[in-house]
Design an enzyme around this catalytic site. Structure first.
Site, PDB file in Angstrom:
ATOM      1  N   LYS A  10      31.548   7.820   4.346  1.00  0.00           N
ATOM      2  CA  LYS A  10      30.502   8.812   4.063  1.00  0.00           C
ATOM      3  C   LYS A  10      30.448   9.190   2.577  1.00  0.00           C
ATOM      4  O   LYS A  10      31.367   8.868   1.800  1.00  0.00           O
ATOM      5  CB  LYS A  10      30.745  10.047   4.934  1.00  0.00           C
ATOM      6  CG  LYS A  10      30.609   9.774   6.437  1.00  0.00           C
ATOM      7  CD  LYS A  10      30.673  11.069   7.240  1.00  0.00           C
ATOM      8  CE  LYS A  10      30.534  10.800   8.723  1.00  0.00           C
ATOM      9  NZ  LYS A  10      30.468  12.085   9.497  1.00  0.00           N
ATOM     10  N   ARG A 103      41.083  11.134   8.190  1.00  0.00           N
ATOM     11  CA  ARG A 103      40.570  12.491   7.940  1.00  0.00           C
ATOM     12  C   ARG A 103      41.663  13.438   7.446  1.00  0.00           C
ATOM     13  O   ARG A 103      41.404  14.284   6.595  1.00  0.00           O
ATOM     14  CB  ARG A 103      39.881  13.034   9.179  1.00  0.00           C
ATOM     15  CG  ARG A 103      38.397  12.589   9.259  1.00  0.00           C
ATOM     16  CD  ARG A 103      38.069  11.994  10.513  1.00  0.00           C
ATOM     17  NE  ARG A 103      36.640  11.723  10.695  1.00  0.00           N
ATOM     18  CZ  ARG A 103      36.085  11.587  11.896  1.00  0.00           C
ATOM     19  NH1 ARG A 103      36.806  11.755  12.978  1.00  0.00           N
ATOM     20  NH2 ARG A 103      34.799  11.285  12.005  1.00  0.00           N
ATOM     21  N   ASN A 113      33.575  14.666   6.318  1.00  0.00           N
ATOM     22  CA  ASN A 113      34.808  14.195   6.964  1.00  0.00           C
ATOM     23  C   ASN A 113      35.059  12.697   6.759  1.00  0.00           C
ATOM     24  O   ASN A 113      35.734  12.045   7.553  1.00  0.00           O
ATOM     25  CB  ASN A 113      34.840  14.605   8.435  1.00  0.00           C
ATOM     26  CG  ASN A 113      33.763  13.934   9.264  1.00  0.00           C
ATOM     27  OD1 ASN A 113      32.895  13.266   8.727  1.00  0.00           O
ATOM     28  ND2 ASN A 113      33.825  14.110  10.567  1.00  0.00           N
ATOM     29  N   HIS A 116      32.698   7.861   9.821  1.00  0.00           N
ATOM     30  CA  HIS A 116      32.118   7.902  11.164  1.00  0.00           C
ATOM     31  C   HIS A 116      32.607   6.673  11.920  1.00  0.00           C
ATOM     32  O   HIS A 116      32.719   5.602  11.323  1.00  0.00           O
ATOM     33  CB  HIS A 116      30.586   7.856  11.107  1.00  0.00           C
ATOM     34  CG  HIS A 116      29.954   7.512  12.426  1.00  0.00           C
ATOM     35  ND1 HIS A 116      29.712   8.463  13.390  1.00  0.00           N
ATOM     36  CD2 HIS A 116      29.564   6.326  12.961  1.00  0.00           C
ATOM     37  CE1 HIS A 116      29.192   7.853  14.457  1.00  0.00           C
ATOM     38  NE2 HIS A 116      29.085   6.566  14.215  1.00  0.00           N
ATOM     39  N   GLU A 127      24.470   1.291  17.204  1.00  0.00           N
ATOM     40  CA  GLU A 127      24.672   1.588  15.781  1.00  0.00           C
ATOM     41  C   GLU A 127      24.769   0.302  14.958  1.00  0.00           C
ATOM     42  O   GLU A 127      24.256   0.242  13.837  1.00  0.00           O
ATOM     43  CB  GLU A 127      25.921   2.466  15.627  1.00  0.00           C
ATOM     44  CG  GLU A 127      25.699   3.850  16.245  1.00  0.00           C
ATOM     45  CD  GLU A 127      26.954   4.707  16.323  1.00  0.00           C
ATOM     46  OE1 GLU A 127      28.031   4.258  15.851  1.00  0.00           O
ATOM     47  OE2 GLU A 127      26.852   5.830  16.853  1.00  0.00           O
TER      48      GLU A 127
HETATM   49  P1  CMP Z   1      29.953  11.771  13.012  1.00  0.00           P
HETATM   50  O1  CMP Z   1      30.957  11.024  13.817  1.00  0.00           O
HETATM   51  O2  CMP Z   1      29.339  11.104  11.865  1.00  0.00           O
HETATM   52  O3  CMP Z   1      28.783  12.244  14.019  1.00  0.00           O
HETATM   53  C1  CMP Z   1      28.264  13.550  14.049  1.00  0.00           C
HETATM   54  C2  CMP Z   1      28.711  14.335  12.889  1.00  0.00           C
HETATM   55  O4  CMP Z   1      28.348  15.681  12.865  1.00  0.00           O
HETATM   56  C3  CMP Z   1      30.214  14.354  12.853  1.00  0.00           C
HETATM   57  O5  CMP Z   1      30.651  13.085  12.444  1.00  0.00           O
HETATM   58  C4  CMP Z   1      30.517  15.499  11.902  1.00  0.00           C
HETATM   59  O6  CMP Z   1      30.764  15.082  10.591  1.00  0.00           O
HETATM   60  C5  CMP Z   1      29.231  16.293  11.952  1.00  0.00           C
HETATM   61  N1  CMP Z   1      29.539  17.649  12.388  1.00  0.00           N
HETATM   62  C6  CMP Z   1      30.102  18.000  13.550  1.00  0.00           C
HETATM   63  N2  CMP Z   1      30.239  19.328  13.596  1.00  0.00           N
HETATM   64  C7  CMP Z   1      29.758  19.815  12.428  1.00  0.00           C
HETATM   65  C8  CMP Z   1      29.620  21.113  11.894  1.00  0.00           C
HETATM   66  N3  CMP Z   1      30.017  22.193  12.573  1.00  0.00           N
HETATM   67  N4  CMP Z   1      29.068  21.236  10.672  1.00  0.00           N
HETATM   68  C9  CMP Z   1      28.641  20.132  10.008  1.00  0.00           C
HETATM   69  N5  CMP Z   1      28.759  18.879  10.478  1.00  0.00           N
HETATM   70  C10 CMP Z   1      29.302  18.735  11.671  1.00  0.00           C
END
Ligand code: CMP
Length: 139
Positions: A10, A103, A113, A116, A127
């Protein structure tokens, strides 16, 4: 069984020049990077990728973040790759992630984070198909 999963490095990670360090953790866990490209998503691409989260309060923030800089799209291959990569990444929130996970090592917050990974075989298929042509994946 040998599976494929979809991975994204990311914008928080590309910004801090962490692509190689994250790839080292991926490869160290026995996963093979069988496709990889660095791109910057349009809003339309990010909205489509994350459409299942459209109703969530963080959806707008998520799309803003995922279009804020370059990302690295990958297909990872290996035994039990979907679950294995989720283990390698650790919990979504770095505060809850286990020692040694991507992470725990690198993520800044629940949103920023660093990576993904697909959460199911159906998600991995969708995906990968959204982001790679078949001839871009070389196993
Ligand atoms: P990802 O696996 O990319 O898919 C959904 C994403 O939403 C997840 O990773 C997180 O990075 C993001 N996400 C989940 N909860 C929150 C939150 N409370 N605030 C911002 N981003 C979030």
């Amino acid at each position: 069984a040998v599976e494929r999963t979809f991975s994204i490095i990311k914008p928080d990670a590309t910004r801090r020049n962490l692509t190689g360090k994250i790839n080292a953790v991926i490869e160290g866990a026995g996963l093979r990077i069988v496709a990889q490209k660095r791109v910057r998503w349009t809003r339309a691409q990010a909205e489509k990728f994350y459409e299942e989260h459209k109703a969530r309060p963080f959806y707008g923030e998520l799309v803003d973040f995922m279009t804020s800089g370059p990302i690295v799209l990958q297909v990872l291959e290996g035994e039990n790759a979907i679950a294995k990569y989720r283990e390698v990444m650790g919990a979504t929130d770095p505060k809850e992630a286990a020692e040694g996970t991507v992470r725990k090592l690198f993520a800044e917050s629940k949103g920023s984070n660093s990576t993904h990974g697909s959460d199911s075989p159906a998600a991995a298929d969708r995906e990968i198909a959204l982001n790679f042509r078949l001839d871009e994946i070389v196993g």
